[in-house]
Design a protein around this motif. Structure first.
Motif, PDB file in Angstrom:
ATOM      1  N   TYR A   1     -16.010 -17.440 -37.830  1.00 48.24           N
ATOM      2  CA  TYR A   1     -14.506 -17.718 -37.499  1.00 48.24           C
ATOM      3  C   TYR A   1     -14.390 -19.062 -36.839  1.00 48.24           C
ATOM      4  O   TYR A   1     -14.895 -19.276 -35.363  1.00 48.24           O
ATOM      5  N   LEU A   2     -14.241 -20.292 -36.740  1.00 46.01           N
ATOM      6  CA  LEU A   2     -14.644 -21.666 -36.040  1.00 46.01           C
ATOM      7  C   LEU A   2     -13.322 -22.397 -35.375  1.00 46.01           C
ATOM      8  O   LEU A   2     -13.090 -22.661 -33.898  1.00 46.01           O
ATOM      9  N   GLY A   3     -12.460 -21.533 -35.776  1.00 44.22           N
ATOM     10  CA  GLY A   3     -10.889 -21.975 -35.485  1.00 44.22           C
ATOM     11  C   GLY A   3     -10.360 -22.276 -36.185  1.00 44.22           C
ATOM     12  O   GLY A   3     -10.170 -21.671 -37.795  1.00 44.22           O
ATOM     13  N   TYR A   4      -8.796 -23.289 -36.078  1.00 45.59           N
ATOM     14  CA  TYR A   4      -7.869 -23.358 -37.481  1.00 45.59           C
ATOM     15  C   TYR A   4      -7.797 -25.514 -37.318  1.00 45.59           C
ATOM     16  O   TYR A   4      -7.509 -25.498 -36.710  1.00 45.59           O
ATOM     17  N   ILE A   5      -7.079 -25.083 -38.407  1.00 43.59           N
ATOM     18  CA  ILE A   5      -6.444 -27.033 -38.698  1.00 43.59           C
ATOM     19  C   ILE A   5      -4.715 -26.061 -39.231  1.00 43.59           C
ATOM     20  O   ILE A   5      -4.095 -25.787 -39.883  1.00 43.59           O
ATOM     21  N   GLU A   6      -4.348 -27.761 -38.653  1.00 42.69           N
ATOM     22  CA  GLU A   6      -2.892 -27.811 -38.260  1.00 42.69           C
ATOM     23  C   GLU A   6      -2.627 -28.829 -39.516  1.00 42.69           C
ATOM     24  O   GLU A   6      -3.503 -29.545 -40.087  1.00 42.69           O
ATOM     25  N   LEU A   7      -1.440 -27.939 -40.435  1.00 47.34           N
ATOM     26  CA  LEU A   7      -1.063 -29.238 -41.339  1.00 47.34           C
ATOM     27  C   LEU A   7      -0.208 -30.080 -41.135  1.00 47.34           C
ATOM     28  O   LEU A   7      -1.524 -31.281 -41.702  1.00 47.34           O
TER      29      LEU A   7
ATOM     30  N   TRP B   1     -10.934 -32.616 -47.898  1.00 49.60           N
ATOM     31  CA  TRP B   1      -9.953 -32.379 -47.323  1.00 49.60           C
ATOM     32  C   TRP B   1      -8.527 -31.551 -48.282  1.00 49.60           C
ATOM     33  O   TRP B   1      -7.802 -31.559 -48.386  1.00 49.60           O
ATOM     34  N   LEU B   2      -8.524 -32.764 -49.553  1.00 47.78           N
ATOM     35  CA  LEU B   2      -7.734 -32.430 -50.409  1.00 47.78           C
ATOM     36  C   LEU B   2      -7.526 -31.757 -51.457  1.00 47.78           C
ATOM     37  O   LEU B   2      -6.730 -30.627 -51.489  1.00 47.78           O
TER      38      LEU B   2
ATOM     39  N   GLY C   1      -1.882 -36.150 -41.402  1.00 49.46           N
ATOM     40  CA  GLY C   1      -1.728 -37.806 -40.788  1.00 49.46           C
ATOM     41  C   GLY C   1      -3.895 -38.281 -41.266  1.00 49.46           C
ATOM     42  O   GLY C   1      -2.982 -39.069 -41.188  1.00 49.46           O
ATOM     43  N   VAL C   2      -4.146 -37.291 -42.148  1.00 46.00           N
ATOM     44  CA  VAL C   2      -5.384 -38.252 -42.209  1.00 46.00           C
ATOM     45  C   VAL C   2      -5.083 -38.844 -43.501  1.00 46.00           C
ATOM     46  O   VAL C   2      -4.764 -39.696 -44.320  1.00 46.00           O
ATOM     47  N   PHE C   3      -4.032 -38.174 -44.298  1.00 45.65           N
ATOM     48  CA  PHE C   3      -3.702 -38.619 -45.946  1.00 45.65           C
ATOM     49  C   PHE C   3      -3.052 -40.026 -45.564  1.00 45.65           C
ATOM     50  O   PHE C   3      -2.785 -41.029 -45.973  1.00 45.65           O
ATOM     51  N   SER C   4      -2.328 -39.817 -44.570  1.00 44.12           N
ATOM     52  CA  SER C   4      -1.037 -41.501 -44.437  1.00 44.12           C
ATOM     53  C   SER C   4      -1.822 -42.246 -43.771  1.00 44.12           C
ATOM     54  O   SER C   4      -1.229 -43.516 -43.995  1.00 44.12           O
ATOM     55  N   THR C   5      -3.842 -42.397 -43.888  1.00 41.75           N
ATOM     56  CA  THR C   5      -4.572 -43.694 -43.431  1.00 41.75           C
ATOM     57  C   THR C   5      -5.261 -44.170 -44.111  1.00 41.75           C
ATOM     58  O   THR C   5      -5.733 -44.657 -44.270  1.00 41.75           O
ATOM     59  N   THR C   6      -4.758 -42.953 -45.604  1.00 39.14           N
ATOM     60  CA  THR C   6      -5.727 -43.209 -46.666  1.00 39.14           C
ATOM     61  C   THR C   6      -5.324 -45.034 -47.283  1.00 39.14           C
ATOM     62  O   THR C   6      -4.106 -45.215 -46.748  1.00 39.14           O
ATOM     63  N   PRO C   7      -5.761 -45.898 -47.978  1.00 41.72           N
ATOM     64  CA  PRO C   7      -5.079 -46.683 -48.841  1.00 41.72           C
ATOM     65  C   PRO C   7      -4.051 -47.005 -49.553  1.00 41.72           C
ATOM     66  O   PRO C   7      -3.280 -47.840 -49.652  1.00 41.72           O
ATOM     67  N   PHE C   8      -4.229 -45.660 -50.216  1.00 41.02           N
ATOM     68  CA  PHE C   8      -3.129 -45.665 -51.198  1.00 41.02           C
ATOM     69  C   PHE C   8      -1.120 -45.486 -50.169  1.00 41.02           C
ATOM     70  O   PHE C   8      -0.343 -45.881 -50.819  1.00 41.02           O
ATOM     71  N   LEU C   9      -1.966 -45.192 -48.880  1.00 39.41           N
ATOM     72  CA  LEU C   9      -0.502 -45.055 -48.619  1.00 39.41           C
ATOM     73  C   LEU C   9      -0.295 -46.090 -47.580  1.00 39.41           C
ATOM     74  O   LEU C   9       0.412 -46.952 -47.590  1.00 39.41           O
ATOM     75  N   GLN C  10      -1.153 -46.703 -46.697  1.00 43.33           N
ATOM     76  CA  GLN C  10      -1.634 -47.570 -45.740  1.00 43.33           C
ATOM     77  C   GLN C  10      -1.376 -48.993 -46.417  1.00 43.33           C
ATOM     78  O   GLN C  10      -0.557 -50.033 -46.105  1.00 43.33           O
ATOM     79  N   GLN C  11      -1.702 -49.991 -48.210  1.00 42.31           N
ATOM     80  CA  GLN C  11      -1.654 -51.183 -48.447  1.00 42.31           C
ATOM     81  C   GLN C  11      -0.300 -51.107 -49.036  1.00 42.31           C
ATOM     82  O   GLN C  11       0.285 -49.978 -49.103  1.00 42.31           O
ATOM     83  N   GLU C  12      -0.245 -52.910 -48.644  1.00 42.58           N
ATOM     84  CA  GLU C  12       1.093 -52.996 -49.444  1.00 42.58           C
ATOM     85  C   GLU C  12       1.059 -52.809 -50.907  1.00 42.58           C
ATOM     86  O   GLU C  12      -0.359 -52.693 -51.801  1.00 42.58           O
TER      87      GLU C  12
END
Length: 208
Positions: free
Chosen positions: A104-110, A79-80, A115-126
């Motif tokens: 062609y399978l479809g597309y991904i929205e930015l 995903w990165l 949203g996936v990035f926002s759930t990583t420990p880098f952003l989630q953990q204090e």
């Protein structure tokens, strides 16, 4: 993370034989910056809405083939890597292709990928975000993490946020909010602290 769960199929491939006017009409229905284009049923790239504005509406997109950018993601890519495609192309939509048969399978929205990035420990953990700077030839990422660990701090993640021939800036997240010691440690190793920290400013004032 499997990309297949984020693939959307509500926009099909648009034939390159369509007129520019037809493409413009489709763009009016959606909020996307690009549309996927096909030739003989095979995906060949993306066309940007901004590029269409200066094209003759009565002509086929075939006449402007040069404006089509052959960019896509394979469904098994990290995903990165895909996030880098979004940044490079400045799009909010990225087609996904099966690498085995190029279908062609479809597309991904930015927004979904962010949203996936926002759930990583880098952003989630204090923790505390710290930006440091050093001469580009003199830094190593291993040194950056070792300095933090020697100051009894845990690094949740880091990345190079700016770089040129002379300097490099590194953004890292420290698990603890108490970072006075680690900031002092970086200074001892000739790193400049770019980010502002209330605790650090207080310490510097006391020293002065």
């Amino acid at each position: 993370m499997k990309l297949t769960q984020y693939i959307i199929n509500d926009i099909g491939l648009q034939p390159i034989s369509q007129t520019v006017g037809a493409f413009k009409a489709i763009f009016k229905e959606f909020t996307y910056t690009h549309l996927p284009v096909s030739e003989n049923g095979v995906y060949i790239g993306l066309i940007a809405e901004n590029d269409l504005r200066c094209f003759d509406e009565t002509k086929s997109l075939i006449d402007y083939r040069y404006a089509i950018e052959n960019v896509h993601a394979d469904f098994n890519e990290n995903w990165l890597e895909i996030l880098a495609y979004f940044g490079k192309l400045e799009t909010n939509l990225l087609p996904v292709i099966n690498p085995k048969d190029q279908n062609y399978l479809g597309y991904i929205e930015l927004i979904d990928l962010l949203g996936v990035f926002s759930t990583t420990p880098f952003l989630q953990q204090e923790g505390a975000l710290v930006v440091i700077e050093k001469s580009a030839p003199d830094y190593t990422l291993s040194e950056v993490t070792q300095i933090a660990e020697q100051a009894n701090q845990k690094v949740l993640g880091l990345f190079i946020s700016e770089i040129d021939l002379d300097k490099v800036q590194i953004t890292l997240k420290i698990a603890s909010q108490s970072i006075t010691e680690v900031l002092a440690a970086y200074r001892r190793y000739d790193y400049q602290i770019i980010s502002l920290h209330q605790e650090d400013r207080h310490t510097q004032t006391i020293k002065e």
